[in-house]
Design a protein around this motif. Structure first.
Motif, PDB file in Angstrom:
ATOM      1  N   THR A 114      53.951 -76.433 -16.431  1.00  0.00           N
ATOM      2  CA  THR A 114      53.782 -77.345 -17.343  1.00  0.00           C
ATOM      3  C   THR A 114      53.351 -76.501 -18.703  1.00  0.00           C
ATOM      4  N   ASP A 115      52.391 -75.541 -18.416  1.00  0.00           N
ATOM      5  CA  ASP A 115      52.132 -74.571 -19.746  1.00  0.00           C
ATOM      6  C   ASP A 115      53.490 -74.189 -20.334  1.00  0.00           C
ATOM      7  N   LEU A 116      54.278 -73.581 -19.311  1.00  0.00           N
ATOM      8  CA  LEU A 116      55.499 -72.925 -19.589  1.00  0.00           C
ATOM      9  C   LEU A 116      56.282 -73.756 -20.641  1.00  0.00           C
ATOM     10  N   PHE A 117      56.607 -74.962 -20.117  1.00  0.00           N
ATOM     11  CA  PHE A 117      57.395 -75.918 -20.808  1.00  0.00           C
ATOM     12  C   PHE A 117      56.818 -76.273 -22.035  1.00  0.00           C
ATOM     13  N   THR A 118      55.413 -76.390 -22.193  1.00  0.00           N
ATOM     14  CA  THR A 118      55.018 -76.816 -23.512  1.00  0.00           C
ATOM     15  C   THR A 118      55.148 -75.686 -24.408  1.00  0.00           C
ATOM     16  N   ALA A 119      54.814 -74.516 -24.006  1.00  0.00           N
ATOM     17  CA  ALA A 119      55.090 -73.296 -24.903  1.00  0.00           C
ATOM     18  C   ALA A 119      56.767 -73.240 -25.592  1.00  0.00           C
ATOM     19  N   LEU A 120      57.518 -73.693 -24.630  1.00  0.00           N
ATOM     20  CA  LEU A 120      58.820 -73.609 -24.982  1.00  0.00           C
ATOM     21  C   LEU A 120      59.485 -74.740 -25.903  1.00  0.00           C
ATOM     22  N   ALA A 121      58.572 -76.048 -25.819  1.00  0.00           N
ATOM     23  CA  ALA A 121      58.993 -77.206 -26.407  1.00  0.00           C
ATOM     24  C   ALA A 121      59.165 -77.279 -27.864  1.00  0.00           C
ATOM     25  N   PRO A 122      58.369 -76.718 -28.819  1.00  0.00           N
ATOM     26  CA  PRO A 122      58.407 -76.540 -30.011  1.00  0.00           C
ATOM     27  C   PRO A 122      59.762 -76.031 -30.535  1.00  0.00           C
TER      28      PRO A 122
ATOM     29  N   ARG B 125      62.927 -85.613 -22.103  1.00  0.00           N
ATOM     30  CA  ARG B 125      62.647 -86.762 -20.707  1.00  0.00           C
ATOM     31  C   ARG B 125      61.666 -85.951 -19.864  1.00  0.00           C
ATOM     32  N   ARG B 126      62.381 -84.781 -19.603  1.00  0.00           N
ATOM     33  CA  ARG B 126      61.525 -83.865 -18.649  1.00  0.00           C
ATOM     34  C   ARG B 126      60.303 -83.537 -18.968  1.00  0.00           C
ATOM     35  N   LEU B 127      60.013 -83.074 -20.305  1.00  0.00           N
ATOM     36  CA  LEU B 127      58.575 -82.766 -20.517  1.00  0.00           C
ATOM     37  C   LEU B 127      57.748 -83.758 -20.462  1.00  0.00           C
ATOM     38  N   ASN B 128      58.153 -85.181 -20.735  1.00  0.00           N
ATOM     39  CA  ASN B 128      57.521 -86.463 -20.676  1.00  0.00           C
ATOM     40  C   ASN B 128      57.293 -86.626 -19.462  1.00  0.00           C
ATOM     41  N   ALA B 129      58.190 -86.348 -18.381  1.00  0.00           N
ATOM     42  CA  ALA B 129      57.702 -86.581 -16.985  1.00  0.00           C
ATOM     43  C   ALA B 129      56.552 -85.750 -16.459  1.00  0.00           C
ATOM     44  N   MET B 130      56.443 -84.448 -16.941  1.00  0.00           N
ATOM     45  CA  MET B 130      55.549 -83.589 -16.770  1.00  0.00           C
ATOM     46  C   MET B 130      54.124 -83.914 -17.225  1.00  0.00           C
ATOM     47  N   LEU B 131      54.030 -84.584 -18.270  1.00  0.00           N
ATOM     48  CA  LEU B 131      52.795 -84.679 -18.877  1.00  0.00           C
ATOM     49  C   LEU B 131      52.278 -85.979 -18.847  1.00  0.00           C
ATOM     50  N   GLU B 132      53.374 -86.994 -18.182  1.00  0.00           N
ATOM     51  CA  GLU B 132      52.695 -88.414 -17.973  1.00  0.00           C
ATOM     52  C   GLU B 132      51.428 -88.537 -17.163  1.00  0.00           C
ATOM     53  N   GLU B 133      51.060 -87.684 -16.158  1.00  0.00           N
ATOM     54  CA  GLU B 133      50.105 -87.831 -15.325  1.00  0.00           C
ATOM     55  C   GLU B 133      48.808 -87.280 -15.990  1.00  0.00           C
TER      56      GLU B 133
ATOM     57  N   LYS C  58      40.588 -81.709 -20.664  1.00  0.00           N
ATOM     58  CA  LYS C  58      40.464 -80.174 -20.925  1.00  0.00           C
ATOM     59  C   LYS C  58      41.895 -79.874 -20.900  1.00  0.00           C
ATOM     60  N   ARG C  59      42.720 -80.175 -19.590  1.00  0.00           N
ATOM     61  CA  ARG C  59      44.052 -79.983 -19.574  1.00  0.00           C
ATOM     62  C   ARG C  59      44.886 -80.392 -20.786  1.00  0.00           C
ATOM     63  N   GLY C  60      44.521 -81.791 -21.119  1.00  0.00           N
ATOM     64  CA  GLY C  60      45.640 -82.325 -22.217  1.00  0.00           C
ATOM     65  C   GLY C  60      45.336 -81.410 -23.591  1.00  0.00           C
ATOM     66  N   HIS C  61      44.067 -80.978 -23.760  1.00  0.00           N
ATOM     67  CA  HIS C  61      43.697 -80.442 -25.009  1.00  0.00           C
ATOM     68  C   HIS C  61      44.259 -78.764 -24.801  1.00  0.00           C
ATOM     69  N   ARG C  62      44.291 -78.371 -23.754  1.00  0.00           N
ATOM     70  CA  ARG C  62      45.000 -76.906 -23.553  1.00  0.00           C
ATOM     71  C   ARG C  62      46.337 -77.105 -24.027  1.00  0.00           C
TER      72      ARG C  62
END
Ligand SMILES: Cc1ncc(CO)c(N)n1
Length: 221
Positions: free
Chosen positions: A125-133, A179-187, A193-197
């Motif tokens: 999830t960290d990796l896909f978040t860094a790739l997202a922008p 769509r995939r990123l949203n599925a990872m972030l959903e929970e 702390k995790r959300g903020h990171r």
């Protein structure tokens, strides 16, 4: 949380990125050609490291389904985006070998190694978040320029760039990424702390995108 929360967290940086002068001037055809050339050569090097980051996503996966997920993105990057850059540079007399030999500029090193480090130190999830922008931002830019009344295609030397990122293939690929990123972030709760990171990771990569346009602009001075 969802991908929109990541954008809202860094709204000003996001607008600086997706509404930058660099892209507006690309769309009108007024961008300085040395700015674009430097940008494109650096983007070739950028995409190579980006491909490594997608490959890292396979490494960070556990199920077969997860392992397959990065493949369409990786393929689009190595085929259509890279071929566009190589073909464009060839029209300016620069060979693929010369592009390989181009030294990496500071902004290119910073951004790509930041994404790789975030992915290596963190989880999928960290990796896909860094790739997202990267993916989402270029889709937003492409969509905006595709509808912008000031965008000029006829006689615009940067037409192929505008068409690549406003095109159906790129746009639909990014819809799937979202769509995939949203599925990872959903929970994940935004107020955790995790959300903020994750918001901080997305923001840093977004700031790096602004710096990447600036790096191109600077080459024209
Ligand atoms: C710097 C940068 N960000 C995003 C994209 C879109 O793939 C790209 N080609 N280059």
């Amino acid at each position: 949380m969802n991908y929109q929360d990541l954008i809202s967290y860094c709204q000003q940086d996001w607008e600086d990125y997706t509404e930058h002068d660099f892209v507006n001037q690309l769309a009108t055809g007024d961008l300085n050609k040395y700015a674009f050339f430097h940008y494109l050569k650096q983007d070739y090097l950028f995409l190579k490291h980006y491909a490594r980051a997608y490959a890292l996503a396979v490494f960070k996966s556990s199920t077969l389904a997860e392992m397959r997920e990065p493949l369409p993105g990786l393929n689009a990057l190595l085929e259509s985006e890279m071929n566009h850059h190589i073909e464009y540079c060839q029209t300016w007399g620069l060979s693929a070998e010369e592009m390989e030999a181009e030294p990496e500029d500071f902004g290119t090193v910073c951004y790509t190694r930041y994404v790789l480090d975030t992915g290596m130190a963190g989880d999928r999830t960290d990796l896909f978040t860094a790739l997202a922008p990267c993916a989402i931002g270029y889709a937003v830019v492409g969509q905006r320029l595709g509808q912008w009344p000031e965008t000029k295609l006829e006689g615009n030397p940067y037409r192929s760039w505008v068409e690549l990122y406003s095109g159906e293939d790129y746009q639909s690929g990014v819809e799937e990424t979202i769509r995939r990123l949203n599925a990872m972030l959903e929970e994940i709760p935004l107020e955790s702390k995790r959300g903020h990171r994750l918001c901080e990771i997305f923001k840093t990569a977004t700031r790096m995108e602004v710096a990447f346009w600036e790096q191109g602009m600077k080459a024209a001075q």
